[in-house]
Structures are given as C-alpha cells and as structure tokens.
Motif scaffolding. Structure first.
Motif, PDB file in Angstrom:
ATOM      1  N   LEU A  34     -22.083  77.734 -10.408  1.00 18.45           N
ATOM      2  CA  LEU A  34     -22.152  77.752 -11.864  1.00 18.45           C
ATOM      3  C   LEU A  34     -23.582  77.525 -12.346  1.00 18.45           C
ATOM      4  N   PRO A  35     -24.010  78.271 -13.379  1.00 17.29           N
ATOM      5  CA  PRO A  35     -25.374  78.116 -13.892  1.00 17.29           C
ATOM      6  C   PRO A  35     -25.588  76.758 -14.551  1.00 17.29           C
ATOM      7  N   ASP A  36     -26.842  76.340 -14.580  1.00 16.69           N
ATOM      8  CA  ASP A  36     -27.191  75.059 -15.196  1.00 16.69           C
ATOM      9  C   ASP A  36     -27.677  75.210 -16.635  1.00 16.69           C
ATOM     10  N   VAL A  37     -27.550  76.383 -17.197  1.00 15.78           N
ATOM     11  CA  VAL A  37     -27.901  76.608 -18.598  1.00 15.78           C
ATOM     12  C   VAL A  37     -26.686  77.172 -19.308  1.00 15.78           C
ATOM     13  N   GLY A  38     -26.725  77.160 -20.616  1.00 12.51           N
ATOM     14  CA  GLY A  38     -25.624  77.689 -21.400  1.00 12.51           C
ATOM     15  C   GLY A  38     -24.797  76.584 -22.021  1.00 12.51           C
ATOM     16  N   LYS A  39     -23.923  76.989 -22.910  1.00 15.63           N
ATOM     17  CA  LYS A  39     -23.076  76.024 -23.610  1.00 15.63           C
ATOM     18  C   LYS A  39     -22.012  75.438 -22.695  1.00 15.63           C
ATOM     19  N   LEU A  40     -21.601  76.188 -21.689  1.00 12.19           N
ATOM     20  CA  LEU A  40     -20.599  75.684 -20.745  1.00 12.19           C
ATOM     21  C   LEU A  40     -21.213  74.848 -19.625  1.00 12.19           C
ATOM     22  N   SER A  41     -22.524  74.656 -19.643  1.00 11.50           N
ATOM     23  CA  SER A  41     -23.174  73.895 -18.572  1.00 11.50           C
ATOM     24  C   SER A  41     -23.190  72.395 -18.843  1.00 11.50           C
ATOM     25  N   GLN A  43     -22.040  68.703 -18.952  1.00  9.19           N
ATOM     26  CA  GLN A  43     -21.274  68.052 -17.885  1.00  9.19           C
ATOM     27  C   GLN A  43     -19.776  68.032 -18.146  1.00  9.19           C
ATOM     28  N   SER A  44     -19.371  67.765 -19.377  1.00 13.59           N
ATOM     29  CA  SER A  44     -17.931  67.701 -19.653  1.00 13.59           C
ATOM     30  C   SER A  44     -17.271  69.064 -19.439  1.00 13.59           C
ATOM     31  N   PHE A  45     -17.904  70.122 -19.942  1.00 12.48           N
ATOM     32  CA  PHE A  45     -17.345  71.456 -19.757  1.00 12.48           C
ATOM     33  C   PHE A  45     -17.405  71.880 -18.300  1.00 12.48           C
ATOM     34  N   LYS A  46     -18.531  71.600 -17.661  1.00 16.26           N
ATOM     35  CA  LYS A  46     -18.715  72.029 -16.278  1.00 16.26           C
ATOM     36  C   LYS A  46     -17.658  71.390 -15.374  1.00 16.26           C
ATOM     37  N   HIS A  47     -17.430  70.113 -15.559  1.00 20.60           N
ATOM     38  CA  HIS A  47     -16.429  69.412 -14.743  1.00 20.60           C
ATOM     39  C   HIS A  47     -15.034  69.997 -14.988  1.00 20.60           C
ATOM     40  N   GLN A  48     -14.714  70.269 -16.246  1.00 21.06           N
ATOM     41  CA  GLN A  48     -13.406  70.846 -16.562  1.00 21.06           C
ATOM     42  C   GLN A  48     -13.254  72.238 -15.968  1.00 21.06           C
ATOM     43  N   LEU A  49     -14.328  73.040 -16.021  1.00 20.93           N
ATOM     44  CA  LEU A  49     -14.270  74.387 -15.446  1.00 20.93           C
ATOM     45  C   LEU A  49     -14.030  74.335 -13.940  1.00 20.93           C
ATOM     46  N   ILE A  50     -14.687  73.397 -13.281  1.00 21.25           N
ATOM     47  CA  ILE A  50     -14.550  73.278 -11.829  1.00 21.25           C
ATOM     48  C   ILE A  50     -13.133  72.874 -11.458  1.00 21.25           C
ATOM     49  N   GLU A  51     -12.536  71.993 -12.236  1.00 20.60           N
ATOM     50  CA  GLU A  51     -11.212  71.460 -11.917  1.00 20.60           C
ATOM     51  C   GLU A  51     -10.057  72.319 -12.426  1.00 20.60           C
ATOM     52  N   ALA A  52     -10.341  73.330 -13.269  1.00 22.82           N
ATOM     53  CA  ALA A  52      -9.264  74.157 -13.833  1.00 22.82           C
ATOM     54  C   ALA A  52      -8.509  74.870 -12.720  1.00 22.82           C
ATOM     55  N   GLY A  53      -7.187  74.764 -12.770  1.00 22.39           N
ATOM     56  CA  GLY A  53      -6.367  75.328 -11.709  1.00 22.39           C
ATOM     57  C   GLY A  53      -5.708  76.655 -12.041  1.00 22.39           C
ATOM     58  N   ASP A  54      -5.637  76.987 -13.335  1.00 17.85           N
ATOM     59  CA  ASP A  54      -5.031  78.260 -13.707  1.00 17.85           C
ATOM     60  C   ASP A  54      -5.726  78.832 -14.933  1.00 17.85           C
ATOM     61  N   LEU A  55      -5.356  80.058 -15.280  1.00 21.89           N
ATOM     62  CA  LEU A  55      -6.015  80.766 -16.366  1.00 21.89           C
ATOM     63  C   LEU A  55      -5.789  80.088 -17.708  1.00 21.89           C
ATOM     64  N   ILE A  60      -8.200  77.250 -22.484  1.00 21.74           N
ATOM     65  CA  ILE A  60      -8.326  76.091 -23.371  1.00 21.74           C
ATOM     66  C   ILE A  60      -9.751  75.559 -23.359  1.00 21.74           C
ATOM     67  N   ILE A  61     -10.353  75.474 -22.186  1.00 23.91           N
ATOM     68  CA  ILE A  61     -11.713  74.953 -22.053  1.00 23.91           C
ATOM     69  C   ILE A  61     -12.710  75.880 -22.741  1.00 23.91           C
ATOM     70  N   ILE A  62     -12.609  77.170 -22.471  1.00 26.65           N
ATOM     71  CA  ILE A  62     -13.582  78.126 -22.985  1.00 26.65           C
ATOM     72  C   ILE A  62     -13.432  78.319 -24.484  1.00 26.65           C
ATOM     73  N   THR A  63     -12.204  78.364 -24.979  1.00 28.55           N
ATOM     74  CA  THR A  63     -12.001  78.562 -26.414  1.00 28.55           C
ATOM     75  C   THR A  63     -12.336  77.326 -27.232  1.00 28.55           C
ATOM     76  N   ALA A  64     -12.633  76.211 -26.575  1.00 31.86           N
ATOM     77  CA  ALA A  64     -13.071  75.011 -27.301  1.00 31.86           C
ATOM     78  C   ALA A  64     -14.449  75.223 -27.914  1.00 31.86           C
ATOM     79  N   ILE A  65     -15.206  76.159 -27.373  1.00 31.36           N
ATOM     80  CA  ILE A  65     -16.509  76.496 -27.944  1.00 31.36           C
ATOM     81  C   ILE A  65     -16.267  77.551 -29.006  1.00 31.36           C
ATOM     82  N   GLY A  66     -16.704  77.285 -30.215  1.00 25.80           N
ATOM     83  CA  GLY A  66     -16.403  78.136 -31.364  1.00 25.80           C
ATOM     84  C   GLY A  66     -16.709  79.608 -31.176  1.00 25.80           C
TER      85      GLY A  66
END
Length: 145
Positions: A34-41, A43-55, A60-66
């Motif tokens: 995963l990249p270290d730049v961007g809105k999803l980078s 720590q809270s988003f990155k950790h959630q993205l890594i742990e996400a188990g299904d689509l 939910i994680i991605i749509t949290a960003i407006g």
C-alpha cells in the motif's frame, strides 16, 4: 498536483485491496504494497484496509472519504452501469479539469496527458461498440471536459 497524486495513490490502494480479497496474502505483505501517500494512507484507514476481509468492509472504509462515497455505486436506477474503473476515470477527469483552472505547473501537464489518454480510451470504446454492433452503448464513455 497533490490532489492528483493523492488520488493516484488511493486508486492503487483500492485496487490492491480489492484484488487481494480472495488471496492468501498476509496483512504484513499487503501493508508493504500500500502507498504511503493519499487520503487512504492515514494510519486509521490503512489499518482498516489491511484488515478488511470482504468487499462490503472495503466499501464502508473507502466510502467514509467524501470524494469516494459513490465509487461503488453501479448506476442503479439511472441505468449508467458504471463499474469501479469508470468511477476512477470520471473522478480523475474532474481533477484534471480542475488542474487547468490553476496556475501553470506540472499538474497542468499531467492533467493534459491524462486527458489525452482518456480521449484515446473513448475513441477505442466507440470503435469497439461499432465493431460489435453495440451502438446503443456508444454514449457510455467518460467525458473529457
């Protein structure tokens, strides 16, 4: 330019997470990709993205960003039938259009090149629709403003 690069990084992060759902990729290996730049980078988003188990969790994680709230909409009642890639291209063209309203910087050159790439994709799409006799789908291209 920052907005363009952040979106490019987020687009890659989303693709990595979606494509790694049904694999045996460990969370540590996914974190390295995963990249270290961007809105999803963040720590809270990155950790959630890594742990996400299904689509659904990823959505939910991605749509949290407006900016990305509509990326997983498929058109529904409007009948546009957009997939995730179409949402990426459409959002990128909006960012490119906005880059032309600012001072001339490298972002303007980036936006011009990306717009030309989209024009080529649009011409290819139209040609493929004609070749496959799918003329009713010709207007489903991503507009370059």
């Amino acid at each position: 330019m920052i907005r363009l690069l952040q979106f490019e990084a987020d687009k890659r992060a989303i693709n990595i997470c979606v494509n790694s759902l049904d694999t045996e990729l460990s969370p540590q290996e996914k974190a390295k990709m995963l990249p270290d730049v961007g809105k999803l980078s963040e720590q809270s988003f990155k950790h959630q993205l890594i742990e996400a188990g299904d689509l659904e969790q990823l959505k939910i994680i991605i749509t949290a960003i407006g900016e990305y709230k509509n990326f997983f909409d498929d058109g529904g009642a409007s009948g546009s039938n957009k997939n995730l890639e179409d949402h990426f291209y459409e959002h990128e063209m909006n960012l490119c259009r906005d880059a032309f309203t600012q001072q001339f910087t490298i972002s303007t050159v980036w936006a011009w090149i990306r717009s030309k790439e989209q024009e080529v994709r649009n011409i290819t799409w139209i040609a493929e629709c004609i070749a496959q006799n799918q003329k009713d789908r010709i207007n489903n291209y991503i507009s370059v403003y």
